[in-house]
Design a protein around this motif. Structure first.
Motif, PDB file in Angstrom:
ATOM      1  N   PRO A 183       0.798  -1.225   0.000  1.00  0.00           N
ATOM      2  CA  PRO A 183       0.000   0.000   0.000  1.00  0.00           C
ATOM      3  C   PRO A 183       0.835   1.282   0.000  1.00  0.00           C
ATOM      4  O   PRO A 183       0.335   2.340  -0.367  1.00  0.00           O
ATOM      5  CB  PRO A 183      -0.837  -0.105   1.280  1.00  0.00           C
ATOM      6  N   GLY A 184       2.118   1.208   0.380  1.00  0.00           N
ATOM      7  CA  GLY A 184       2.953   2.404   0.437  1.00  0.00           C
ATOM      8  C   GLY A 184       3.933   2.527  -0.712  1.00  0.00           C
ATOM      9  O   GLY A 184       4.570   3.558  -0.878  1.00  0.00           O
ATOM     10  N   VAL A 185       4.086   1.446  -1.495  1.00  0.00           N
ATOM     11  CA  VAL A 185       5.056   1.436  -2.589  1.00  0.00           C
ATOM     12  C   VAL A 185       4.354   0.884  -3.826  1.00  0.00           C
ATOM     13  O   VAL A 185       4.133  -0.321  -3.931  1.00  0.00           O
ATOM     14  CB  VAL A 185       6.284   0.566  -2.241  1.00  0.00           C
ATOM     15  N   SER A 186       3.999   1.763  -4.755  1.00  0.00           N
ATOM     16  CA  SER A 186       3.353   1.246  -5.966  1.00  0.00           C
ATOM     17  C   SER A 186       4.407   0.573  -6.833  1.00  0.00           C
ATOM     18  O   SER A 186       5.561   0.982  -6.869  1.00  0.00           O
ATOM     19  CB  SER A 186       2.620   2.351  -6.724  1.00  0.00           C
ATOM     20  N   GLN A 226       9.016  -6.588  -8.166  1.00  0.00           N
ATOM     21  CA  GLN A 226       8.657  -5.356  -8.841  1.00  0.00           C
ATOM     22  C   GLN A 226       7.770  -5.748 -10.014  1.00  0.00           C
ATOM     23  O   GLN A 226       8.165  -6.537 -10.863  1.00  0.00           O
ATOM     24  CB  GLN A 226       9.909  -4.634  -9.338  1.00  0.00           C
ATOM     25  N   VAL A 227       6.547  -5.213 -10.045  1.00  0.00           N
ATOM     26  CA  VAL A 227       5.598  -5.553 -11.100  1.00  0.00           C
ATOM     27  C   VAL A 227       5.268  -4.346 -11.981  1.00  0.00           C
ATOM     28  O   VAL A 227       4.427  -4.441 -12.867  1.00  0.00           O
ATOM     29  CB  VAL A 227       4.304  -6.160 -10.512  1.00  0.00           C
ATOM     30  N   GLY A 228       5.926  -3.241 -11.710  1.00  0.00           N
ATOM     31  CA  GLY A 228       5.734  -2.011 -12.460  1.00  0.00           C
ATOM     32  C   GLY A 228       6.749  -1.000 -11.978  1.00  0.00           C
ATOM     33  O   GLY A 228       7.601  -1.313 -11.146  1.00  0.00           O
ATOM     34  N   PRO A 229       6.673   0.218 -12.489  1.00  0.00           N
ATOM     35  CA  PRO A 229       7.606   1.244 -12.013  1.00  0.00           C
ATOM     36  C   PRO A 229       7.414   1.476 -10.513  1.00  0.00           C
ATOM     37  O   PRO A 229       6.283   1.624 -10.050  1.00  0.00           O
ATOM     38  CB  PRO A 229       7.217   2.497 -12.797  1.00  0.00           C
ATOM     39  N   ILE A 230       8.500   1.479  -9.758  1.00  0.00           N
ATOM     40  CA  ILE A 230       8.403   1.699  -8.311  1.00  0.00           C
ATOM     41  C   ILE A 230       8.278   3.195  -8.050  1.00  0.00           C
ATOM     42  O   ILE A 230       9.085   3.991  -8.536  1.00  0.00           O
ATOM     43  CB  ILE A 230       9.614   1.112  -7.570  1.00  0.00           C
ATOM     44  N   ALA A 231       7.248   3.552  -7.291  1.00  0.00           N
ATOM     45  CA  ALA A 231       7.010   4.940  -6.906  1.00  0.00           C
ATOM     46  C   ALA A 231       6.580   4.965  -5.448  1.00  0.00           C
ATOM     47  O   ALA A 231       5.753   4.154  -5.022  1.00  0.00           O
ATOM     48  CB  ALA A 231       5.940   5.561  -7.787  1.00  0.00           C
ATOM     49  N   ILE A 232       7.163   5.874  -4.700  1.00  0.00           N
ATOM     50  CA  ILE A 232       6.829   6.024  -3.286  1.00  0.00           C
ATOM     51  C   ILE A 232       6.346   7.458  -3.106  1.00  0.00           C
ATOM     52  O   ILE A 232       7.143   8.397  -3.127  1.00  0.00           O
ATOM     53  CB  ILE A 232       8.046   5.700  -2.388  1.00  0.00           C
ATOM     54  N   ALA A 233       5.033   7.614  -2.977  1.00  0.00           N
ATOM     55  CA  ALA A 233       4.399   8.933  -2.974  1.00  0.00           C
ATOM     56  C   ALA A 233       4.771   9.771  -1.751  1.00  0.00           C
ATOM     57  O   ALA A 233       4.927  10.979  -1.853  1.00  0.00           O
ATOM     58  CB  ALA A 233       2.882   8.786  -3.064  1.00  0.00           C
ATOM     59  N   LYS A 234       4.913   9.114  -0.600  1.00  0.00           N
ATOM     60  CA  LYS A 234       5.263   9.845   0.624  1.00  0.00           C
ATOM     61  C   LYS A 234       6.227   8.982   1.429  1.00  0.00           C
ATOM     62  O   LYS A 234       6.302   7.763   1.219  1.00  0.00           O
ATOM     63  CB  LYS A 234       4.006  10.199   1.420  1.00  0.00           C
TER      64      LYS A 234
END
Length: 154
Positions: free
Chosen positions: A45-48, A81-89
């Motif tokens: 939930p915290g790391v797309s 990793q199933v897609g680009p890793i993005a961490i919004a906050k």
């Protein structure tokens, strides 16, 4: 307004539920569902871009059918990793990201995310615990994050 808050709360809860990928039967039961091994997917939930896959035993029979059985503590985890890793906050250095009941009251299967800043890696641990006595059985996996994407830790 109250309806909107309730809907948002329900949406956040359902986002954390496991998605069953599949299962295999291990023991045939005449009455109730068979004992099985299930494979479930959990999106962090915290790391797309990161999904954890867990395989675990699920008890069948009458107790399993009525939710009274206690599932075994053994589980295996593989996070990828199933897609680009993005961490919004910023995320916590160590945080429980999922917990699911595996017995009527006392036992839970948990997934904890840990950050290894030196290696820019996300480490995931799954284990089972009980109110009185947990189990040392566990499984761990790691997802390295490209150095161009620093992991913001709070």
């Amino acid at each position: 307004m109250r309806l909107l808050v309730t809907a948002l709360a329900l949406a956040s809860v359902t986002a954390l539920h496991a998605e069953e990928i599949g299962s295999v039967d291990t023991v045939f039961k005449f009455i109730g569902p068979d004992h099985k091994i299930v494979v479930e997917a959990y999106d962090d939930p915290g790391v797309s871009g990161v999904t954890c896959f867990i395989s675990r035993a699920k008890t069948g029979g009458l107790k399993g059918a009525f939710g009274l059985a206690e599932d075994k503590s053994e589980a295996s985890i593989a996070c990828r990793q199933v897609g680009p890793i993005a961490i919004a906050k910023p995320i916590k250095a160590q945080e429980e990201i999922f917990s699911e009941r595996t017995s009527l009251i006392f036992k839970r299967q948990r997934i904890v995310r840990m950050v290894d800043p030196k290696r820019n890696t996300l480490v995931y641990l799954t284990y089972s615990d009980r109110v009185i006595e947990g189990s040392p059985q566990n499984s761990v996996t790691a997802v390295p994050v490209d150095r161009a994407t620093p992991i913001p830790v709070r």
